[in-house]
Enzyme design. Structure first.
Site, mmCIF file in Angstrom:
data_model
loop_
_atom_site.group_PDB
_atom_site.id
_atom_site.type_symbol
_atom_site.label_atom_id
_atom_site.label_comp_id
_atom_site.label_asym_id
_atom_site.label_seq_id
_atom_site.Cartn_x
_atom_site.Cartn_y
_atom_site.Cartn_z
ATOM 1 N N ASP A 406 0.816 -1.210 0.000
ATOM 2 C CA ASP A 406 0.000 0.000 0.000
ATOM 3 C C ASP A 406 0.856 1.269 0.000
ATOM 4 O OD1 ASP A 406 -1.981 1.842 0.429
ATOM 5 O OD2 ASP A 406 -2.973 0.706 2.011
ATOM 6 N N ASP A 486 -10.385 4.006 -1.675
ATOM 7 C CA ASP A 486 -11.090 3.023 -0.837
ATOM 8 C C ASP A 486 -12.605 3.025 -1.053
ATOM 9 O OD1 ASP A 486 -8.562 2.871 0.092
ATOM 10 O OD2 ASP A 486 -9.087 2.991 2.210
HETATM 11 C C1 GLA Z 1 -5.556 2.129 2.667
HETATM 12 C C2 GLA Z 1 -6.059 0.978 1.816
HETATM 13 C C3 GLA Z 1 -7.114 0.192 2.573
HETATM 14 C C4 GLA Z 1 -6.503 -0.335 3.867
HETATM 15 C C5 GLA Z 1 -5.943 0.825 4.685
HETATM 16 C C6 GLA Z 1 -5.162 0.338 5.885
HETATM 17 O O1 GLA Z 1 -6.545 3.061 2.914
HETATM 18 O O2 GLA Z 1 -6.567 1.451 0.599
HETATM 19 O O3 GLA Z 1 -7.627 -0.855 1.800
HETATM 20 O O4 GLA Z 1 -5.508 -1.260 3.565
HETATM 21 O O5 GLA Z 1 -5.071 1.624 3.901
HETATM 22 O O6 GLA Z 1 -4.626 1.379 6.638
#
Ligand code: GLA
Length: 675
Positions: A406, A486
């Protein structure tokens, strides 16, 4: 004479009542039933911002009003009984630092009556006064602007309707709320539901669970298994190792008291893995930062005990917060980030990683982990920056099968001023991810190290689609990549993600999947558990589209709290087969009739899966005849995949198909060519 008197008195009384009835009344927006308001995040708040704080726009506070989040809609039935609407609108100061912008719109009987234009965080409240004479239905909308709907905490402050005598107005709910189950229960006879192709690299541990529904005990066998592999007759788990590349055709067999069945499995031993989209569970949407080894084990157990495993669900993925947090005083995650040799240290919620992966593997499932190319993950825990090789080796040593990587704080690494000490980055930075060189580099570094490990680790790039990742994700070693920011459990989120997928479709293929983020069905909540806010039809549409998209299917809900409806959504083998189709094509929208968008996915058997997806809030009823626009000709058997029923044999050149698609709902059909 007496009669005339009575008549005069009566008419005065009546006039009084009538005038009284029409006396202007103030109806406050915050007094209406706001449960009908739909929005991109959170729920509509009475006299508070969407985050529950005092309504504040451009430094001015308001006692009354409604706090919402774009994209937001509320429809109010006025029936001509109102004269005007007034409010002070703007973005709430609680999100000033993110600098979002949005537009407030007032619609009367389908016509735009007023717009704020684009307003920015920090702007003073904009007064809105709209005449409503004769208006039957009022709609209040907050739309995102060019920067999308992110952080748009929008306030309709001091919002009121001046009515003609009415003390309140009903708000309108358009979408049905009653769950209804379509998936027929699995038969007692054996039925093999697992995908028909599986990829593995030579030398990697092999783990494939033959997914079968039907009464237990069940006896499993596999004819034509190449040397190095064996099947456990009682569990259907195929394990071992292949040393040489090649394609192996295997016949799987499952037998119980009620019957016997067979299915072909093609094992491709080479350099490509994840030949069908990964299916599993991820901890983030239900547990957020409160994840622990115990909860992950319970999720794995629930995947077995619920029977999900019998439909091909196999990954149990740990998301953020298994590491230590950068705040050493964090209650559960404070602690040393790495040991003296630089090895990453899990926090106290994960006392023994190897024991955890062994446990999950012993159930026949696979297990995933999460990190960031930056120094910190999105949640502020230790990332892999500078330790990529060690981390990749550690994941392999622990026995992980999947990595979600990520972007998050990597933007800070790119920032020249902070280059000397990226650990000093105090806010999570996203900049630089779209850059051709700098945006790809960190993913390539980890991709190369993962490939060097003696086990197969599916690599998911989580960078929200920056720099058109679908064009280069394969080149850096990825098997899947997020195409969006997200997801949340709102219609607006699912809809906007769904409508933005076509651009990446051409890059989907076996071993490369566009990831529109996790499934938001069942009990979700990022630490604040609640039933998904998606209505049942919206959930059918969500799951159907993710299947048509060949998207990784990652359940985001608490598996221990799964109700019958959620289970039925996740266990329709014919719908799952669309997702797992070995051809690996991604559906695109090939035709639209108003808000009814028609997605078509080509299947390996030469047939087509078609989703009639209704994004409108009214149901769609029509006689459909444009089969040529879907690339469908000749005589076809049409099968309803959710109901698992052939509904019609139709000559597409001459006949029409009558469609009734629920509002925000779907009909998912397979068109089978009659030879
Ligand atoms: C980002 C990702 C999410 C999750 C969070 C965790 O927002 O896109 O899917 O993994 O981080 O902190």
């Amino acid at each position: 004479m007496e009669n005339t008197k009575i008549w005069i008195i009566a008419s005065f009384a009546l006039a009084g009542i009538v005038t009284g009835c029409n006396q202007p009344q103030t109806v406050w927006l915050d007094d209406l039933d706001l449960t009908a308001m739909t929005q991109g995040h959170g729920v509509a708040m009475k006299n508070k911002s969407v985050d529950g704080k005092t309504l504040t726009i451009g430094g001015q506070t308001f006692e009354r009003g409604v706090g919402t989040h774009s994209i937001s809609e509320l429809a109010i039935q006025l029936d001509g009984k109102a004269t005007s609407f007034m409010a002070q609108v703007g973005l709430d100061d609680e999100i000033l630092e993110h600098k979002p912008s949005a537009e407030f719109i007032v619609i009367g009987d389908g016509k735009q009556l007023w717009s704020s234009g684009v307003v920015k965080a920090g702007d003073s409240a904009k007064p809105c006064t709209v005449s409503l004479n004769g208006v039957k239905r009022l709609e209040l909308i907050v739309a995102g602007s060019d920067d999308g709907p992110y952080y748009d905490h929008a306030d309709w402050a001091d919002a009121k309707i001046i009515s003609k005598g009415k003390k309140s107005f009903p708000t309108l709910k358009f979408i049905a709320t009653e769950p209804y189950i379509l998936t027929p229960p699995a038969p007692a006879t054996p039925r093999i539901n697992s995908a028909s192709v599986f990829g593995v690299r030579p030398g990697s541990p092999f783990l494939f669970q033959v997914a079968v529904t039907g009464d237990r005990p069940m006896l499993f066998s596999a004819v034509g298994l190449p040397e190095g592999l064996k099947i456990n007759q009682e569990t259907g788990l195929i394990t071992g190792k292949l040393t040489k590349s090649g394609t192996f055709e295997v016949t799987l067999q499952a037998k119980n008291e009620k019957g016997i069945t067979e299915k072909k499995l093609r094992i491709e031993c080479g350099d490509r893995i994840a030949l069908t989209p990964p299916m599993g569970w991820n901890s983030w949407n239900c547990f957020g930062h409160e994840v622990s080894a115990e909860k992950v084990k319970l999720a794995a157990r629930a995947m077995i005990e619920s029977g999900l495993v019998n439909y091909g669900w196999s990954y149990i993925n740990i998301d953020d917060s298994w590491q230590h947090h950068r705040d050493p005083n964090d209650r559960t995650r404070g602690g040393k980030l790495r040991d003296e040799r630089g090895n990453i240290l899990p926090n106290t919620q994960f006392p023994d990683m190897k024991e955890l992966t062994d446990y999950i593997h012993s159930l026949g499932l696979k297990v995933g982990i999460y990190s960031s190319p930056g120094p910190w993950t999105c949640g502020g825990c230790a990332g892999s920056y500078g330790y990529e090789k060690q981390d990749a080796e550690m994941y392999a040593k622990w026995g992980f099968d999947y990595l979600k990587y990520d972007w998050c704080s990597y933007g800070g690494v790119l920032d020249r001023d902070l280059k000397k000490d990226p650990y000093s980055v105090s806010s999570l930075a996203f900049q630089g991810g779209g850059d051709t060189i700098t945006g790809r580099r960190p993913f390539k570094i980890m991709g190369d190290y993962l490939r060097q490990q003696p086990r197969d680790i599916v690599y998911n790039l989580c960078q929200y689609g920056m720099g058109d990742v679908w064009e280069w994700g394969d080149a850096v070693g990825g098997q899947s990549w997020r195409t969006t920011n997200d997801i949340t459990d709102t219609w607006e989120s699912v809809k906007s993600i769904a409508l933005s997928q076509d651009k990446a479709a051409a890059w989907a293929k076996p071993g490369n999947w566009n990831d529109p983020d996790m499934l938001v069905i069942g009990v979700v909540g990022w630490g604040n558990p609640h039933q998904t806010k998606l209505k049942p039809d919206e959930q059918y549409l969500h799951f159907s589209l993710w299947s048509l998209f060949s998207a990784p299917l990652l359940i985001g809900c608490d598996l221990e709290k799964m109700d019958d409806f959620t289970f039925s959504l996740l266990t329709n083998n014919e719908v799952i087969a669309v997702n797992q189709d070995p051809l690996g094509k991604q559906a695109t929208c090939v035709h639209a009739i108003g808000e009814l968008r028609i997605y078509v996915k080509e299947l390996e058997d030469g047939n087509k899966a078609v989703g009639f997806c209704n994004f409108d809030r009214e149901k769609a009823e029509l006689s459909f005849r444009d089969f040529d626009k879907l690339g469908i000709t000749g005589k076809q058997i049409i099968r309803d995949l959710w109901r698992q029923k052939d509904i019609k044999t139709l000559d597409t050149g001459r006949e029409t198909l009558s469609l009734k698609v629920p509002a925000h709902g779907v009909l998912l059909y397979k068109f089978k060519q009659v030879q």
